[in-house]
Design an enzyme around this catalytic site. Structure first.
Site, PDB file in Angstrom:
ATOM      1  N   TYR A   1      -1.488  10.692 -14.898  1.00  0.00           N
ATOM      2  CA  TYR A   1      -1.599  11.918 -15.690  1.00  0.00           C
ATOM      3  C   TYR A   1      -2.075  13.061 -14.805  1.00  0.00           C
ATOM      4  O   TYR A   1      -2.687  12.860 -13.762  1.00  0.00           O
ATOM      5  CB  TYR A   1      -2.628  11.724 -16.828  1.00  0.00           C
ATOM      6  CG  TYR A   1      -4.039  11.775 -16.304  1.00  0.00           C
ATOM      7  CD1 TYR A   1      -4.715  12.995 -16.212  1.00  0.00           C
ATOM      8  CD2 TYR A   1      -4.677  10.645 -15.824  1.00  0.00           C
ATOM      9  CE1 TYR A   1      -5.986  13.064 -15.663  1.00  0.00           C
ATOM     10  CE2 TYR A   1      -5.941  10.713 -15.273  1.00  0.00           C
ATOM     11  CZ  TYR A   1      -6.594  11.928 -15.205  1.00  0.00           C
ATOM     12  OH  TYR A   1      -7.833  12.001 -14.641  1.00  0.00           O
TER      13      TYR A   1
ATOM     14  N   ARG B   1       0.821  -1.208   0.000  1.00  0.00           N
ATOM     15  CA  ARG B   1       0.000   0.000   0.000  1.00  0.00           C
ATOM     16  C   ARG B   1       0.853   1.255   0.000  1.00  0.00           C
ATOM     17  O   ARG B   1       1.791   1.402   0.771  1.00  0.00           O
ATOM     18  CB  ARG B   1      -0.926   0.001   1.216  1.00  0.00           C
ATOM     19  CG  ARG B   1      -1.894   1.179   1.207  1.00  0.00           C
ATOM     20  CD  ARG B   1      -3.098   0.910   2.065  1.00  0.00           C
ATOM     21  NE  ARG B   1      -2.823   1.066   3.480  1.00  0.00           N
ATOM     22  CZ  ARG B   1      -3.768   1.077   4.423  1.00  0.00           C
ATOM     23  NH1 ARG B   1      -5.035   0.911   4.096  1.00  0.00           N
ATOM     24  NH2 ARG B   1      -3.449   1.228   5.683  1.00  0.00           N
TER      25      ARG B   1
ATOM     26  N   ILE C   1       8.244  -1.477  -5.158  1.00  0.00           N
ATOM     27  CA  ILE C   1       9.041  -0.296  -5.486  1.00  0.00           C
ATOM     28  C   ILE C   1       9.538   0.305  -4.176  1.00  0.00           C
ATOM     29  O   ILE C   1       8.771   0.462  -3.216  1.00  0.00           O
ATOM     30  CB  ILE C   1       8.185   0.763  -6.224  1.00  0.00           C
ATOM     31  CG1 ILE C   1       7.617   0.210  -7.531  1.00  0.00           C
ATOM     32  CG2 ILE C   1       8.997   2.046  -6.458  1.00  0.00           C
ATOM     33  CD1 ILE C   1       8.589   0.061  -8.661  1.00  0.00           C
TER      34      ILE C   1
ATOM     35  N   TYR D   1      -7.578   3.476 -13.168  1.00  0.00           N
ATOM     36  CA  TYR D   1      -9.006   3.461 -12.826  1.00  0.00           C
ATOM     37  C   TYR D   1      -9.477   2.008 -12.889  1.00  0.00           C
ATOM     38  O   TYR D   1     -10.469   1.680 -13.533  1.00  0.00           O
ATOM     39  CB  TYR D   1      -9.801   4.351 -13.787  1.00  0.00           C
ATOM     40  CG  TYR D   1      -9.474   5.827 -13.704  1.00  0.00           C
ATOM     41  CD1 TYR D   1      -8.959   6.391 -12.537  1.00  0.00           C
ATOM     42  CD2 TYR D   1      -9.690   6.673 -14.786  1.00  0.00           C
ATOM     43  CE1 TYR D   1      -8.658   7.742 -12.464  1.00  0.00           C
ATOM     44  CE2 TYR D   1      -9.399   8.041 -14.710  1.00  0.00           C
ATOM     45  CZ  TYR D   1      -8.879   8.559 -13.542  1.00  0.00           C
ATOM     46  OH  TYR D   1      -8.593   9.906 -13.477  1.00  0.00           O
TER      47      TYR D   1
ATOM     48  N   GLY E   1      -3.010   4.380  -0.936  1.00  0.00           N
ATOM     49  CA  GLY E   1      -4.276   3.708  -0.637  1.00  0.00           C
ATOM     50  C   GLY E   1      -5.465   4.175  -1.463  1.00  0.00           C
ATOM     51  O   GLY E   1      -6.607   4.038  -1.040  1.00  0.00           O
TER      52      GLY E   1
HETATM   53  C1  LIG Z   1      -9.306  10.951  -5.419  1.00  0.00           C
HETATM   54  C2  LIG Z   1      -8.468  10.320  -6.495  1.00  0.00           C
HETATM   55  C3  LIG Z   1      -7.850  11.132  -7.437  1.00  0.00           C
HETATM   56  C4  LIG Z   1      -7.072  10.582  -8.447  1.00  0.00           C
HETATM   57  N1  LIG Z   1      -6.477  11.408  -9.355  1.00  0.00           N
HETATM   58  C5  LIG Z   1      -5.719  10.884 -10.336  1.00  0.00           C
HETATM   59  C6  LIG Z   1      -5.068  11.708 -11.291  1.00  0.00           C
HETATM   60  O1  LIG Z   1      -5.195  12.928 -11.257  1.00  0.00           O
HETATM   61  N2  LIG Z   1      -4.314  11.122 -12.248  1.00  0.00           N
HETATM   62  C7  LIG Z   1      -4.152   9.773 -12.315  1.00  0.00           C
HETATM   63  O2  LIG Z   1      -3.446   9.301 -13.199  1.00  0.00           O
HETATM   64  N3  LIG Z   1      -4.755   8.955 -11.433  1.00  0.00           N
HETATM   65  C8  LIG Z   1      -5.530   9.483 -10.459  1.00  0.00           C
HETATM   66  N4  LIG Z   1      -6.133   8.646  -9.560  1.00  0.00           N
HETATM   67  C9  LIG Z   1      -5.941   7.196  -9.680  1.00  0.00           C
HETATM   68  C10 LIG Z   1      -4.632   6.794  -9.000  1.00  0.00           C
HETATM   69  O3  LIG Z   1      -3.558   7.033  -9.889  1.00  0.00           O
HETATM   70  C11 LIG Z   1      -4.641   5.303  -8.654  1.00  0.00           C
HETATM   71  O4  LIG Z   1      -5.726   5.019  -7.821  1.00  0.00           O
HETATM   72  C12 LIG Z   1      -3.319   4.885  -8.008  1.00  0.00           C
HETATM   73  O5  LIG Z   1      -3.172   3.491  -8.132  1.00  0.00           O
HETATM   74  C13 LIG Z   1      -3.267   5.273  -6.548  1.00  0.00           C
HETATM   75  O6  LIG Z   1      -2.008   5.030  -6.005  1.00  0.00           O
HETATM   76  P1  LIG Z   1      -1.867   4.916  -4.397  1.00  0.00           P
HETATM   77  O7  LIG Z   1      -0.454   4.648  -4.079  1.00  0.00           O
HETATM   78  O8  LIG Z   1      -2.544   6.073  -3.765  1.00  0.00           O
HETATM   79  O9  LIG Z   1      -2.812   3.679  -4.119  1.00  0.00           O
HETATM   80  P2  LIG Z   1      -2.579   2.244  -3.443  1.00  0.00           P
HETATM   81  O10 LIG Z   1      -3.968   1.747  -3.224  1.00  0.00           O
HETATM   82  O11 LIG Z   1      -1.694   2.325  -2.276  1.00  0.00           O
HETATM   83  O12 LIG Z   1      -1.867   1.442  -4.581  1.00  0.00           O
HETATM   84  C14 LIG Z   1      -2.423   1.250  -5.873  1.00  0.00           C
HETATM   85  C15 LIG Z   1      -1.752   0.064  -6.550  1.00  0.00           C
HETATM   86  O13 LIG Z   1      -0.342   0.275  -6.603  1.00  0.00           O
HETATM   87  C16 LIG Z   1       0.339  -0.737  -5.866  1.00  0.00           C
HETATM   88  N5  LIG Z   1       1.464  -0.149  -5.138  1.00  0.00           N
HETATM   89  C17 LIG Z   1       1.449   0.904  -4.281  1.00  0.00           C
HETATM   90  N6  LIG Z   1       2.674   1.142  -3.808  1.00  0.00           N
HETATM   91  C18 LIG Z   1       3.500   0.219  -4.373  1.00  0.00           C
HETATM   92  C19 LIG Z   1       4.894  -0.053  -4.265  1.00  0.00           C
HETATM   93  N7  LIG Z   1       5.692   0.651  -3.470  1.00  0.00           N
HETATM   94  N8  LIG Z   1       5.399  -1.093  -4.985  1.00  0.00           N
HETATM   95  C20 LIG Z   1       4.611  -1.842  -5.793  1.00  0.00           C
HETATM   96  N9  LIG Z   1       3.277  -1.619  -5.920  1.00  0.00           N
HETATM   97  C21 LIG Z   1       2.729  -0.597  -5.220  1.00  0.00           C
HETATM   98  C22 LIG Z   1      -0.695  -1.307  -4.923  1.00  0.00           C
HETATM   99  O14 LIG Z   1      -0.357  -2.616  -4.501  1.00  0.00           O
HETATM  100  C23 LIG Z   1      -1.946  -1.246  -5.774  1.00  0.00           C
HETATM  101  O15 LIG Z   1      -1.972  -2.316  -6.687  1.00  0.00           O
HETATM  102  C24 LIG Z   1      -6.919   9.178  -8.535  1.00  0.00           C
HETATM  103  C25 LIG Z   1      -7.538   8.377  -7.584  1.00  0.00           C
HETATM  104  C26 LIG Z   1      -8.314   8.918  -6.581  1.00  0.00           C
HETATM  105  C27 LIG Z   1      -8.990   8.020  -5.589  1.00  0.00           C
END
Ligand SMILES: Cc1cc2nc3c(=O)[nH]c(=O)nc-3n(C[C@H](O)[C@H](O)[C@H](O)COP(=O)(O)OP(=O)(O)OC[C@H]3O[C@@H](n4cnc5c(N)ncnc54)[C@H](O)[C@@H]3O)c2cc1C
Ligand SMILES: *[C@@H]1O[C@H](CO)[C@@H](O)[C@H](O)[C@H]1NC(C)=O
Ligand SMILES: *[C@@H]1O[C@H](CO)[C@@H](O)[C@H](O)[C@H]1NC(C)=O
Ligand SMILES: *[C@@H]1O[C@H](CO)[C@@H](O)[C@H](O)[C@H]1NC(C)=O
Ligand SMILES: *[C@@H]1O[C@H](CO)[C@@H](O)[C@H](O)[C@H]1NC(C)=O
Length: 545
Positions: free
Chosen positions: A189, A109, A240, A488, A112
């Site tokens: 993006y 995570r 990562i 998404y 999240g």
């Molecule tokens: C409110 C909101 C706004 C958003 N805005 C944008 C936007 O402007 N542009 C865009 O492109 N996307 C956007 N997103 C989508 C976002 O890019 C994805 O939801 C992204 O996966 C979130 O990354 P996270 O680390 O917060 O999530 P997490 O839930 O922590 O991780 C997402 C995925 O990545 C994996 N992961 C996380 N950290 C690691 C690591 N260190 N090594 C390997 N795998 C890992 C997780 O296991 C999971 O599969 C948005 C999402 C939300 C909810």
């Protein structure tokens, strides 16, 4: 941050030997206690200080802190047997070793924000490795690079860049609480996409732990694996640890703009034009459109708040609002003259445009006020709702009749429950080849569609509604394959089996939607770097059987 590649930490050498012998041992156990004992026994650090089980009073708050889709924050949502918040990289190697030994799945995570909760929910016994404590950021403004540890958020990254320079930025996402690692590894993006491409297009190096517990960098992992983690979803390939990013130039002053039209104000015609105008504008302009139902009063009708029978009134009629939101990397006057030439139908006026510093524009797009302190970007507490979302890509303009049918579907929802966003592509996005990184939605794409509905309250109806919307859009969006954006992620597109192997054929149903033909290369790389499928989740890349 030190960038030492200790690919064979001596302690881990011993551990991985142990892990091979345990793989042959059929007596595996899922017991949480044995697993915790394994972590404590196998770590040379004081790992117990970063382990949370249901017996620790802070377990629930630690788990919930980064659950950003409340659809997965219910009593019946499966919970991890352990949460580990590593403070040292070697602690992650220990978790991998013990997961293998005890046949426990590992979820990673970052911020999240995963749309389907895949970073903190699994249908089998699992541990969450929460990267939140590994989030240091080192910006080198002279070389225009930054080393960012995996647990950082976009807000933290933007804040640290702005601290060093007011003319550097990074082309990542809009919302400050999103994690750098999830976003970058799925593409990523934001407002700079038409000028500089995706976040993943601007990665120079990365450090990761593979399924054998080795710490690798770009050189030692090789160009195939380095390709895969920039858009293919890192969680199929490893953990990562940090990214080296290429920072880009931004002007000191930028112009942000916003102007909305309702159906009664020619929104259909203007949006119809937007579809072909926006992707062809100069790279310095980006324009998204938020299309949502709103309440409105008819022009000549006085607003009633209480109806004749005493019940609250609906305050008028529902209509659709088409809200054009954008950013120009330059001054207001230039934007206005360009828009009035290229897109006169929009009638953009000076009052709808605001010149702000670059970091103020970052704050604005992330739902702060321009006058708020940039310190707010360091706040990791997210604004949370329960939702279901989907995505689509559009390559040919939707005809007006198609848009009119779309309004009917949107108007079935109460205002405030939906978020339907169109994001223009073109510019740099179209110049990068479809196979440069796994993200394949390049030349020919007019725009991306994002649809979201709140699922609190009447869950089954909301989900049924969004599936209906997706069905309605079928004739207007890409086909064979109908494409989707990995960040998404949408489990309606298909699922791996929780146990056992998924066939290439089955996984390609969703894999080709996210990656087109790049899916094949991802499967080949997965088969080489993680043939036992240690790093897996509902839509991870499967290895060949
Ligand atoms: C409110 C909101 C706004 C958003 N805005 C944008 C936007 O402007 N542009 C865009 O492109 N996307 C956007 N997103 C989508 C976002 O890019 C994805 O939801 C992204 O996966 C979130 O990354 P996270 O680390 O917060 O999530 P997490 O839930 O922590 O991780 C997402 C995925 O990545 C994996 N992961 C996380 N950290 C690691 C690591 N260190 N090594 C390997 N795998 C890992 C997780 O296991 C999971 O599969 C948005 C999402 C939300 C909810
Ligand atoms: C959780 O509880 C165990 C057992 O009491 C303890 O060893 C551990 O340090 C606690 N974890 C944290 C993060 O305090
Ligand atoms: C809508 O467009 C027509 C021409 O296509 C124009 O005459 C009319 O003034 C416009 N209405 C509004 C509210 O902009
Ligand atoms: C109607 O207007 C009142 C007063 O502005 C507001 O409190 C109420 O929420 C509105 N109702 C709806 C359904 O929008
Ligand atoms: C952080 O953001 C949350 C959600 O927007 C907000 O409730 C909280 O007050 C903020 N905390 C600080 C210290 O600003």
């Amino acid at each position: 941050m030190k960038i030492s590649v200790c690919s064979m930490l001596s302690i881990f050498c011993v551990l991985s030997l142990l892990s091979f012998s345990s793989a042959a041992n059929p007596k595996k156990t899922n017991s949480g206690q044995d697993f915790v004992q394994c972590l404590i026994r196998s770590s040379s650090t004081s790992i117990s200080k970063v382990i949370y089980t249901s017996e620790n009073s802070t377990y629930t708050s630690v788990l919930k802190f980064s659950i950003n889709n409340l659809r997965f924050d219910t009593p019946s949502t499966p919970k991890p047997i352990v949460i580990v918040k590593p403070e040292a990289e070697s602690q992650i190697q220990t978790v991998i070793y013990c997961c293998k030994k005890h046949d426990i799945q590992m979820r990673i995570r970052g911020g999240g924000h995963d749309y389907e909760g895949q970073s903190y929910v699994a249908q089998v016994p699992f541990v969450v490795v929460d990267m939140i404590n590994l989030r240091s950021i080192e910006v080198d403004p002279v070389k225009a690079t930054a080393w960012v540890q995996a647990g950082a958020t976009l807000g933290e990254l933007y804040y640290r860049i702005a601290e060093k320079s007011n003319t550097l930025g990074f082309p990542a996402g809009i919302w400050s609480t999103v994690g750098v690692s999830g976003l970058v590894s799925g593409g990523g993006y934001g407002t700079l996409r038409r000028k500089y491409g995706l976040a993943a297009d601007n990665v120079l190096d990365a450090r990761l732990i593979d399924a054998n517990g080795r710490i690798l960098d770009r050189k030692s992992m090789g160009e195939d694996l380095f390709w895969a983690i920039r858009g293919g979803g890192a969680s199929s390939f490893g953990v990562i640890l940090s990214w080296k990013l290429h920072l880009v130039s931004v002007p000191k002053i930028v112009t942000v703009f916003q102007t909305a039209r309702t159906l009664e104000q020619n929104a259909t015609e203007i949006l119809h034009r937007w579809q072909t105008v926006a992707p062809r504008l100069p790279k310095d302009v980006e324009m998204r459109v938020a299309v949502n139902p709103i309440w409105t009063n008819l022009p000549n009708e006085p607003q009633k708040t209480v109806q004749d029978d005493g019940t609250p009134s609906l305050n008028g009629t529902k209509t659709v609002s088409v809200n054009f939101i954008g950013q120009f990397l330059g001054r207001k006057e230039k934007l206005l003259s360009m828009m009035n030439k290229r897109f006169p139908e929009l009638g953009l006026e000076a009052e709808s445009c605001f010149e702000v510093s670059y970091i103020q524009s970052v704050l604005l797009f992330s739902l702060f006020q321009a006058t708020d302190s940039p310190l707010g970007l360091l706040n990791r507490t997210a604004y949370k709702i329960a939702f279901k979302a989907k995505s689509d890509y559009v390559n040919k303009p939707i005809p007006k009749e198609g848009l009119e049918g779309l309004w009917k579907v949107l108007l079935e929802q109460e205002p405030g429950r939906t978020n339907f966003l169109l994001t223009s592509y073109g510019g740099k996005m179209a110049e990068i080849s479809e196979s440069a990184i796994p993200f394949p939605h390049r030349a020919g794409t007019l725009y991306m569609m994002y649809m979201r509905v709140r699922t609190d309250g009447d869950t089954s109806d909301s989900i049924k509604w969004i599936r209906g919307l997706y069905k309605y859009l079928t004739p207007y969006v890409t086909s064979n394959p109908r494409t989707a954006y990995l960040n998404y992620n949408d489990l309606d597109l298909g699922l791996n089996k929780p146990h056992g192997k998924t066939s290439y054929k089955q996984a390609s149903i969703w894999g080709k939607k996210y990656f087109k033909n790049n899916f094949d290369r991802l499967v080949i790389i997965k088969s080489i770097v993680d043939p036992d499928n240690f790093f897996r989740h509902e839509q991870s890349i499967p290895p060949f059987a």
